[in-house]
Design an enzyme around this catalytic site. Structure first.
Site, PDB file in Angstrom:
ATOM      1  N   THR A  46       0.826  -1.211   0.000  1.00 41.00           N
ATOM      2  CA  THR A  46       0.000   0.000   0.000  1.00 41.00           C
ATOM      3  C   THR A  46       0.856   1.255   0.000  1.00 41.00           C
ATOM      4  OG1 THR A  46      -1.651  -1.206   1.282  1.00 41.00           O
ATOM      5  CG2 THR A  46      -1.880   1.180   1.189  1.00 41.00           C
ATOM      6  N   THR A  47       1.962   1.237   0.754  1.00 40.85           N
ATOM      7  CA  THR A  47       2.840   2.396   0.865  1.00 40.85           C
ATOM      8  C   THR A  47       3.467   2.768  -0.479  1.00 40.85           C
ATOM      9  OG1 THR A  47       3.269   1.847   3.167  1.00 40.85           O
ATOM     10  CG2 THR A  47       4.850   3.302   2.122  1.00 40.85           C
ATOM     11  N   TYR A 109     -13.261  -3.652   0.622  1.00 36.82           N
ATOM     12  CA  TYR A 109     -14.503  -3.118   0.057  1.00 36.82           C
ATOM     13  C   TYR A 109     -15.647  -4.128   0.054  1.00 36.82           C
ATOM     14  CZ  TYR A 109     -17.697  -0.335  -2.749  1.00 36.82           C
ATOM     15  OH  TYR A 109     -18.789   0.374  -3.179  1.00 36.82           O
ATOM     16  N   TYR A 135      -2.148 -10.295   5.326  1.00 36.88           N
ATOM     17  CA  TYR A 135      -2.101  -8.885   5.738  1.00 36.88           C
ATOM     18  C   TYR A 135      -3.482  -8.475   6.210  1.00 36.88           C
ATOM     19  CZ  TYR A 135      -1.192  -3.805   5.297  1.00 36.88           C
ATOM     20  OH  TYR A 135      -1.054  -2.451   5.519  1.00 36.88           O
ATOM     21  N   ARG A 140      -8.199  -0.162   6.340  1.00 36.43           N
ATOM     22  CA  ARG A 140      -8.254  -0.005   4.888  1.00 36.43           C
ATOM     23  C   ARG A 140      -9.244  -0.957   4.224  1.00 36.43           C
ATOM     24  NH1 ARG A 140      -4.338   3.172   2.533  1.00 36.43           N
ATOM     25  NH2 ARG A 140      -2.569   3.769   3.848  1.00 36.43           N
ATOM     26  N   LYS A 164       1.005 -10.052   8.634  1.00 39.86           N
ATOM     27  CA  LYS A 164       1.257  -8.661   8.990  1.00 39.86           C
ATOM     28  C   LYS A 164      -0.027  -8.176   9.648  1.00 39.86           C
ATOM     29  CE  LYS A 164       2.156  -4.046   7.104  1.00 39.86           C
ATOM     30  NZ  LYS A 164       2.315  -3.227   5.881  1.00 39.86           N
ATOM     31  N   ILE A 206       6.682  -5.099   9.553  1.00 41.01           N
ATOM     32  CA  ILE A 206       6.780  -4.542   8.205  1.00 41.01           C
ATOM     33  C   ILE A 206       6.402  -3.076   8.366  1.00 41.01           C
ATOM     34  CG2 ILE A 206       5.868  -4.530   5.857  1.00 41.01           C
ATOM     35  CD1 ILE A 206       5.504  -7.550   6.109  1.00 41.01           C
TER      36      ILE A 206
END
Length: 292
Positions: A46-47, A109, A135, A140, A164, A206
């Protein structure tokens, strides 16, 4: 999978002022983080603003990082999404040369049930040629992958090796550590509670702040893993304000401001993200230049 114990960093994608991918800056950032002592690199998370990268740009990012890394550290590739069969297709068709594992986010979503999350990762586990780091990031995805679901996946699929965990809930993290198989890695996805998670039995992190301040943050994690609690917390509190600041107005806008301060890249982000305001930029610049 001891290569994933310690500090991994979720690499940004630096952009030039014209919003094109800045490969030279990316090479500088890779070298900076490696020289800072981190244990592994995460590509296209994402980063990395992967949601705004074209397929062609993603390939450029991958090849640039692989070249700059030159086999020095293990690489993890972000491969996830909310269309299960699209993820499966990528796993079956992509060339994973140079990568040691994938990082796959819980579907966003759609808001699946726990059974839906399990079935999603069942398909991924059956298709993946590499070990899988789950993850969980409810902020998010709008759904929380519960410890029971994670433990079920870890027990049912040997290639599901880690998670994560970024729910920001230390109690949930401790339940994962308590109930997961002994060799399953619980990796922090929240920089601020990384040290408490490590001391509770977690495998590391992470990180985002870890690429801006790799020397200090990776050393904090190593000290935590060695149970040198006082020394580790000294570094934690040295960095704590910066952790708050880099997320204050969105990620990776904050960490990119740190890289600008360090002269490693521009601070450019792509819409719908925008740069941090002048006040936060100054505070981040002051912190970066004064840390010692």
């Amino acid at each position: 999978m001891q290569m994933f114990v310690g500090t991994g960093v979720a690499l940004v994608t630096p952009f030039k002022k014209d919003f094109s991918v800045d490969t030279e800056a990316l090479k500088r950032i890779v070298n900076f983080t490696i020289e800072g002592g981190v244990e592994y690199l995460v590509v296209l998370g994402t980063t990395a603003e992967s949601a705004t990268l074209t397929k062609e740009e993603k390939e450029v990012v991958i090849e640039t990082i692989k070249t700059a890394n030159a086999g020095r550290l293990p690489l993890v590739l972000g491969v996830g999404g909310n269309n299960t069969m699209d993820v499966v297709d990528e796993l079956q068709t992509r060339d994973f040369t140079g990568f040691s594992a994938i990082l796959s986010v819980s579907p966003y979503y759609n808001k699946p049930t726990q059974e839906g999350i399990y079935q999603h990762f069942k398909k991924i586990a059956e298709a993946s040629p590499l070990p899988i780091i789950l993850y969980n990031v409810p902020g998010r995805t709008a759904s929380n992958m519960l410890p029971a679901t994670v433990v079920r996946l870890a027990k049912d699929f040997k290639n599901v090796i880690a998670i994560k965990e970024a729910a920001g809930d230390i109690v949930q993290a401790m339940k994962l550590i308590q109930h997961a198989p002994k060799d399953f890695l619980v990796i922090s996805g929240d920089d601020m509670i990384t040290l408490p998670m490590v001391l509770a039995g977690g495998a590391g992190v992470i990180s985002v702040i870890g690429e801006g301040f790799p020397k200090e943050f990776s050393e904090m994690v190593r000290l935590g893993l060695q149970r040198k609690v006082n020394e580790a917390y000294e570094l934690h509190y040295k960095l704590a304000d910066s952790i708050d600041m880099i997320f204050e107005q969105g990620n990776p806008a904050g960490i990119k401001e740190v890289f600008k301060s360090r002269g490693l890249s521009e601070n450019t982000v792509r819409l719908p993200l925008v740069n941090v305001d002048e006040n936060l930029a100054k505070r981040l610049d002051d912190f970066t230049k004064n840390i010692s």
